[in-house]
Design a protein around this motif. Structure first.
Motif, mmCIF file in Angstrom:
data_model
loop_
_atom_site.group_PDB
_atom_site.id
_atom_site.type_symbol
_atom_site.label_atom_id
_atom_site.label_comp_id
_atom_site.label_asym_id
_atom_site.label_seq_id
_atom_site.Cartn_x
_atom_site.Cartn_y
_atom_site.Cartn_z
ATOM 1 N N ALA A 69 0.703 -1.314 -0.037
ATOM 2 C CA ALA A 69 -0.055 -0.146 0.147
ATOM 3 C C ALA A 69 0.715 1.193 0.054
ATOM 4 O O ALA A 69 0.520 2.286 -0.566
ATOM 5 N N THR A 73 1.315 3.640 -3.328
ATOM 6 C CA THR A 73 0.664 4.776 -3.225
ATOM 7 C C THR A 73 1.661 6.013 -3.596
ATOM 8 O O THR A 73 1.445 7.116 -4.348
ATOM 9 N N SER A 214 2.483 11.260 -7.079
ATOM 10 C CA SER A 214 1.970 9.888 -7.006
ATOM 11 C C SER A 214 0.476 10.039 -6.325
ATOM 12 O O SER A 214 -0.577 9.417 -6.782
ATOM 13 N N LEU A 215 0.444 10.993 -5.262
ATOM 14 C CA LEU A 215 -0.850 11.045 -4.504
ATOM 15 C C LEU A 215 -1.910 11.697 -5.593
ATOM 16 O O LEU A 215 -3.074 11.491 -5.354
ATOM 17 N N ALA A 218 -3.216 9.139 -7.735
ATOM 18 C CA ALA A 218 -4.372 8.440 -7.266
ATOM 19 C C ALA A 218 -5.684 9.009 -6.912
ATOM 20 O O ALA A 218 -6.646 8.496 -6.986
ATOM 21 N N ARG A 348 0.249 4.996 -13.249
ATOM 22 C CA ARG A 348 -0.098 5.253 -11.740
ATOM 23 C C ARG A 348 -1.339 4.539 -11.409
ATOM 24 O O ARG A 348 -1.521 3.981 -10.381
ATOM 25 N N LEU A 352 -1.710 1.524 -8.684
ATOM 26 C CA LEU A 352 -2.654 1.441 -7.640
ATOM 27 C C LEU A 352 -3.320 0.336 -7.599
ATOM 28 O O LEU A 352 -3.861 -0.060 -6.475
#
Length: 415
Positions: A69, A73, A214-215, A218, A348, A352
């Motif tokens: 995770a 993420t 990355s966030l 997501a 990405r 995820l």
């Protein structure tokens, strides 16, 4: 080398193997998977030899799930902001570098566990990048779906064969020597990907910090109703589906069966999955796979309800085979997901997806163990079937609603 047309016709798995780049990716997948299996067995045995603790030995396996995770993420942006081949080769070499110190006699147990965590951090980035690269190599049509299916089939086959072969290997060599094989397989995988695939530019160019990027990716994927519904369909059914495998040992004990029966219970679900994928991939047309995906996902966990009757070994195996075959719904989901996500977010999104899938399966195994302590094995599996089926129905309704509202070709905004 340009990607194949997005909706190129496909006549089955043979068309996928006809593409040289896919053959390199397929071989690299098999090699790296072999390395992972050998490392998991060898490291678990090594840790037990060093500590004598079943808990710490089991923790070694758990560490293969938990960091997914985090890596999936916070590091997912690597899959889009760097050339895919570079990311894949670097990940393989990093994995080899993580395993190499484990071979050194006297390596402290804390170092072994830390290196195990590093392997798990890298894995979702590697797998997500590889999946996104499949769409570049095969196009985002039926050949992508079949390529994904072949990689899953290899993974399921490895679960049945790899652990048995790994156990035999440890009869002949020590765990540390076995880990040398893992280093070799990761290096061989890196070489195949470096020289067997083409250079492609990054999908996204940004100066944003890696974790922020990355966030952001997501959030973009999860904020969209269509892709969020599809991700949940990928993630939640397997969380319930792992229950019989997690509880195979205590159920075999309840049946007063031996180790052979335990092996059969562990293999039944993967065998059913392989059979279902092979049939759907080779005999069903792409439109048919998409049409049956949602009906199939709503019934794939129903066979677990049969555990409420405390079935014997033969019936239990049949229930697991039938349920495993229902996993063919993933071929339809693969097509929808790659179609729904724009190219600049593809790496990405796939990272995820991979990270979430591994995380929820680990969570499902843990919850199954807790529930079985209070309700018993048979009731826990039947309960997973009931609750899982209800969950799948709700998710299928949501996915159908987004399809009707947005259309099957709905795309996430890249802004």
């Amino acid at each position: 080398m340009p990607a194949p047309p997005q909706h190129a016709p496909s006549t089955g798995y043979s068309t996928v193997f006809a593409i040289p780049e896919f053959r390199a990716v397929f071989a690299a997948h098999a090699l790296s998977l072999l390395g992972v299996i050998i490392s998991e067995i060898s490291l678990s045995v090594l840790v037990y030899d060093l500590t004598g603790s079943p808990l710490i030995s089991a923790l070694t396996f758990a560490l293969g799930f938990l960091p997914y995770a985090v890596g999936g993420t916070l590091l997912a942006g690597m899959a889009d902001r760097f050339p895919a081949r570079r990311v894949l080769v670097t990940c393989d070499l990093l994995c080899a570098a993580c395993v190499a110190p484990m071979v050194i006699p006297g390596t402290h147990i804390a170092v072994l566990l830390a290196l195990r965590c590093c392997l798990a951090l890298v894995s979702p980035v590697f797998q997500g990048t590889r999946t996104a690269t499949l769409a570049d190599i095969l196009g985002d049509g039926d050949r992508f779906v079949l390529g994904r299916s072949l990689l899953r089939i290899v993974s399921q086959s490895a679960l049945m064969i790899g652990y048995g072969l790994g156990g035999l290997l440890l009869i002949a060599v020590s765990p540390r020597h076995a880990l040398l094989i893992t280093v070799t397989t990761f290096c061989a995988s890196a070489a195949l990907l470096r020289y067997g695939t083409h250079h492609r530019p990054p999908r996204s160019r940004t100066a944003a910090p890696l974790m922020s990027d990355s966030l952001k990716g997501a959030r973009q994927v999860l904020a969209n109703p269509r892709t969020r519904a599809l991700l949940l369909l990928f993630w939640l059914p397997p969380m319930f589906a792992v229950t019989p495998e997690a509880l195979a040992a205590p159920y075999a004990h309840d049946l007063s069966a031996g180790s052979v029966a335990l092996g059969l219970l562990m293999c039944a679900l993967p065998i059913g999955t392989i059979a279902g994928e092979l049939y759907a991939g080779s005999r069903l047309r792409p439109a048919t796979r998409e049409r049956i995906a949602l009906p199939l996902v709503t019934v794939t966990l129903l066979p677990y309800l049969g555990y409420a009757l405390h079935p014997g070994l033969a019936v239990s195996l049949l229930l697991l085979l039938v349920s495993g075959a229902g996993s063919a719904y993933t071929l339809g989901l693969d097509q929808w997901f790659v179609r729904a996500v724009p190219e600049e977010l593809r790496g990405r999104a796939m990272t995820l997806l991979t990270a979430g899938l591994m995380t929820v399966q680990g969570l499902g195994m843990a919850l199954a163990g807790v529930a079985a302590e209070y309700a018993g094995v048979a009731a826990t599996v039947a309960g997973a079937g009931a609750l899982g089926t209800l969950t799948c129905v709700v998710l299928a309704v949501q996915a159908r609603a987004t399809e009707r509202r947005d259309g099957a070709d709905h795309h996430v905004t890249g802004r």
